[in-house]
Design an enzyme around this catalytic site. Structure first.
Site, PDB file in Angstrom:
ATOM      1  N   ASP A 115      21.599  -5.091 -27.621  1.00 14.39           N
ATOM      2  CA  ASP A 115      21.506  -6.102 -26.561  1.00 14.39           C
ATOM      3  C   ASP A 115      20.934  -7.408 -27.108  1.00 14.39           C
ATOM      4  O   ASP A 115      20.175  -7.412 -28.081  1.00 14.39           O
ATOM      5  CB  ASP A 115      20.635  -5.566 -25.414  1.00 14.39           C
ATOM      6  CG  ASP A 115      20.818  -6.375 -24.135  1.00 14.39           C
ATOM      7  OD1 ASP A 115      21.865  -7.047 -23.992  1.00 14.39           O
ATOM      8  OD2 ASP A 115      19.915  -6.334 -23.286  1.00 14.39           O
ATOM      9  N   HIS A 154      28.408 -12.331 -29.980  1.00 16.83           N
ATOM     10  CA  HIS A 154      29.120 -11.059 -30.132  1.00 16.83           C
ATOM     11  C   HIS A 154      29.729 -10.952 -31.532  1.00 16.83           C
ATOM     12  O   HIS A 154      29.722  -9.886 -32.140  1.00 16.83           O
ATOM     13  CB  HIS A 154      30.215 -10.927 -29.065  1.00 16.83           C
ATOM     14  CG  HIS A 154      29.688 -10.913 -27.664  1.00 16.83           C
ATOM     15  ND1 HIS A 154      28.590 -10.163 -27.295  1.00 16.83           N
ATOM     16  CD2 HIS A 154      30.084 -11.563 -26.537  1.00 16.83           C
ATOM     17  CE1 HIS A 154      28.355 -10.344 -26.001  1.00 16.83           C
ATOM     18  NE2 HIS A 154      29.232 -11.197 -25.523  1.00 16.83           N
ATOM     19  N   LEU A 205      28.797  10.377 -42.231  1.00 23.05           N
ATOM     20  CA  LEU A 205      28.130   9.829 -41.047  1.00 23.05           C
ATOM     21  C   LEU A 205      29.177   9.741 -39.935  1.00 23.05           C
ATOM     22  O   LEU A 205      30.315   9.358 -40.193  1.00 23.05           O
ATOM     23  CB  LEU A 205      27.596   8.426 -41.376  1.00 23.05           C
ATOM     24  CG  LEU A 205      27.131   7.529 -40.225  1.00 23.05           C
ATOM     25  CD1 LEU A 205      25.844   8.069 -39.602  1.00 23.05           C
ATOM     26  CD2 LEU A 205      26.888   6.089 -40.708  1.00 23.05           C
TER      27      LEU A 205
END
Ligand code: IPE
Ligand code: IPE
Ligand code: MG
Length: 247
Positions: free
Chosen positions: A25, A42, A136
């Site tokens: 955020d 972004h 991962l």
């Protein structure tokens, strides 16, 4: 592989969190502070994802889950939503080959039916390509909501047990969108807010929570290490007393 539910049994406590879940955020505020359009935040945020994916792989984290778009983010201005979608497409185009080369598995969870067919196809192709990678697992939560997840799991559970009226946690858990992963050990939220915003509601039952004021585009491997260090100082009791842990 099956994982221990934190409420039905006491799970192992890994020193390095096995599963890190992040609410990324603060992109918009990062940009606004620099007199840039929100989308610039972004774009920069995607770079931070790349950094954190690499850092998690190097530290031996097995699962990294990032909240990219919530089921409530459709409430944003149409222009921002469509820019986010385009960014998602370019990020997939640019990053999937690299992830695959690094033995990283990509999963995208959420209600994907609301996305363009092109994006849905790209997601399916990326998941297929990386399905057997083992280093991962990176899960991107897109059009995801914790309540959506619980509701869709209930629907599937009920369908799997026709006529039943009594259910257990063990019957629900396999239908949750992230049934392939253990519950997160460490939750990180950047950007200064201290709330869950409808992220992994079920799975965060006993997760250690870490909040930082750092805006997501400024998040680095060092900041990840600070969060992990904080996690390593926690006493995870899962309902027991501190004395019981010392035995
Ligand atoms: C997080 O950053 C990214 C998404 C929710 C897509 P925000 O866009 O929420 O940034 P702030 O919170 O407005 O600063
Ligand atoms: C949470 O951030 C969702 C994502 C990071 C994708 P928001 O910015 O949407 O959360 P609220 O609205 O501040 O709770
Ligand atoms: Mg926000």
């Amino acid at each position: 592989m099956r994982y221990t539910s934190s409420t039905t049994a006491v799970p192992d406590v890994p020193n390095v969190p096995r599963h890190v879940a992040i609410i990324m955020d603060g992109n918009g505020r990062w940009a606004t502070k620099r007199f840039l359009p929100r989308v610039a935040g972004h774009v920069k945020g995607v770079e931070a994802v790349r950094t954190v994916v690499e850092a998690c792989a190097l530290r031996g984290v097995e699962y990294l889950t990032v909240f990219a778009f919530s089921s409530e983010n459709w409430r944003r201005p149409e222009e921002e939503v469509s820019l986010l979608m385009r960014l998602f497409v370019t990020a997939l185009e640019r990053e999937v080959a690299k992830m695959h080369a690094n033995n990283i598995r990509l999963k995208v969870v959420g209600d994907l039916t609301r996305f363009d067919q092109k994006l849905q196809d790209m997601i399916a192709a990326a998941e297929r390509k990386t399905a057997n990678n083992t280093r991962l697992t990176v899960t991107v939560c897109a059009n995801y909501g914790g309540r959506w997840d619980i509701m869709q799991a209930i629907g599937k559970m009920v369908a799997a047990h026709p006529g039943a009226t009594d259910f257990s946690e063990e019957q629900l858990a396999p239908h949750l969108a992230m049934a392939y992963a253990p519950e997160p050990d460490l939750f990180i939220r950047t950007g200064g807010e201290e709330r869950i915003s409808n992220f992994l509601l079920w799975q965060l039952a006993y997760t250690e929570l870490y909040f930082t004021d750092t805006y997501w585009p400024d998040f680095t491997a060092e900041k990840l290490d600070e969060a992990i260090a904080s996690y390593q100082h926690r006493e995870r009791r899962f309902g027991r007393t501190g004395e019981q842990l010392k035995k």
